[in-house]
Motif scaffolding. Structure first.
Motif, short mmCIF file in Angstrom:
data_model
loop_
_atom_site.label_atom_id
_atom_site.label_comp_id
_atom_site.label_asym_id
_atom_site.label_seq_id
_atom_site.Cartn_x
_atom_site.Cartn_y
_atom_site.Cartn_z
N THR A 25 0.82 -1.21 0.00
CA THR A 25 0.00 0.00 0.00
C THR A 25 0.86 1.27 0.00
N ALA A 26 2.11 1.15 0.38
CA ALA A 26 3.03 2.29 0.39
C ALA A 26 3.88 2.34 -0.88
N MET A 27 3.73 1.36 -1.77
CA MET A 27 4.52 1.28 -3.00
C MET A 27 3.70 1.74 -4.20
N THR A 28 4.40 2.09 -5.27
CA THR A 28 3.70 2.29 -6.53
C THR A 28 3.38 0.92 -7.10
N CYS A 29 2.45 0.89 -8.02
CA CYS A 29 2.08 -0.37 -8.65
C CYS A 29 3.30 -1.01 -9.32
N GLN A 33 4.92 -4.71 -8.45
CA GLN A 33 5.07 -5.72 -9.50
C GLN A 33 6.53 -6.16 -9.61
N ALA A 34 7.44 -5.21 -9.56
CA ALA A 34 8.87 -5.52 -9.66
C ALA A 34 9.35 -6.35 -8.46
N LEU A 35 8.83 -6.04 -7.27
CA LEU A 35 9.20 -6.79 -6.07
C LEU A 35 8.81 -8.26 -6.20
N VAL A 36 7.58 -8.52 -6.63
CA VAL A 36 7.11 -9.90 -6.78
C VAL A 36 7.91 -10.59 -7.90
N ALA A 37 8.13 -9.91 -8.99
CA ALA A 37 8.89 -10.50 -10.10
C ALA A 37 10.31 -10.86 -9.67
N THR A 74 -2.33 -0.30 -4.22
CA THR A 74 -1.00 0.28 -4.07
C THR A 74 -1.17 1.79 -3.90
N ARG A 75 -0.06 2.48 -3.72
CA ARG A 75 -0.12 3.93 -3.48
C ARG A 75 -0.78 4.68 -4.64
N ASP A 76 -0.57 4.21 -5.87
CA ASP A 76 -1.06 4.95 -7.03
C ASP A 76 -2.17 4.26 -7.82
N VAL A 77 -2.43 2.98 -7.55
CA VAL A 77 -3.46 2.24 -8.29
C VAL A 77 -4.32 1.47 -7.30
N PRO A 78 -5.64 1.69 -7.33
CA PRO A 78 -6.50 1.01 -6.35
C PRO A 78 -6.65 -0.49 -6.58
#
Length: 97
Positions: A25-29, A33-37, A74-78
């Motif tokens: 929730t504190a990250m951008t989308c 996505q990059a973290l999971v990848a 996420t911070r920028d995309v619901p």
């Protein structure tokens, strides 16, 4: 000297400090996505008292599982697609036995 060395050894192999889960929730989308990848499979915080295990692909699930897309705020995309979650294809969506 021997007692000092033993004490230092105990400190070196003692329990590791707990690391907090990444909070999507504190990250951008794009960052989520990059973290999971990058991680392949990771447990992330999704709210004040919620979390999920997100995976890059089915290779990070046990054999009898399948995947469903995982959308999180996420911070920028619901409703950001961050990866997948492992589900039991035979019981997912049922209300009970």
């Amino acid at each position: 000297m021997r007692r000092l060395a033993l004490g230092l050894l105990c400190l070196a192999v003692g329990p590791a400090a707990a690391q907090p889960r990444p909070d999507v929730t504190a990250m951008t989308c794009a960052d989520a996505q990059a973290l999971v990848a990058r991680a392949g499979a990771i447990v992330v915080t999704t709210g004040p008292a919620t979390y999920t295990r997100a995976v890059r692909d089915i290779g990070f699930c046990v054999v009898e599982k399948s995947t469903q897309p995982d959308y999180e705020r996420t911070r920028d995309v619901p409703n950001c697609f961050i990866g997948y979650r492992c589900v039991d294809p035979f019981t997912e969506g049922r209300d009970g036995p």
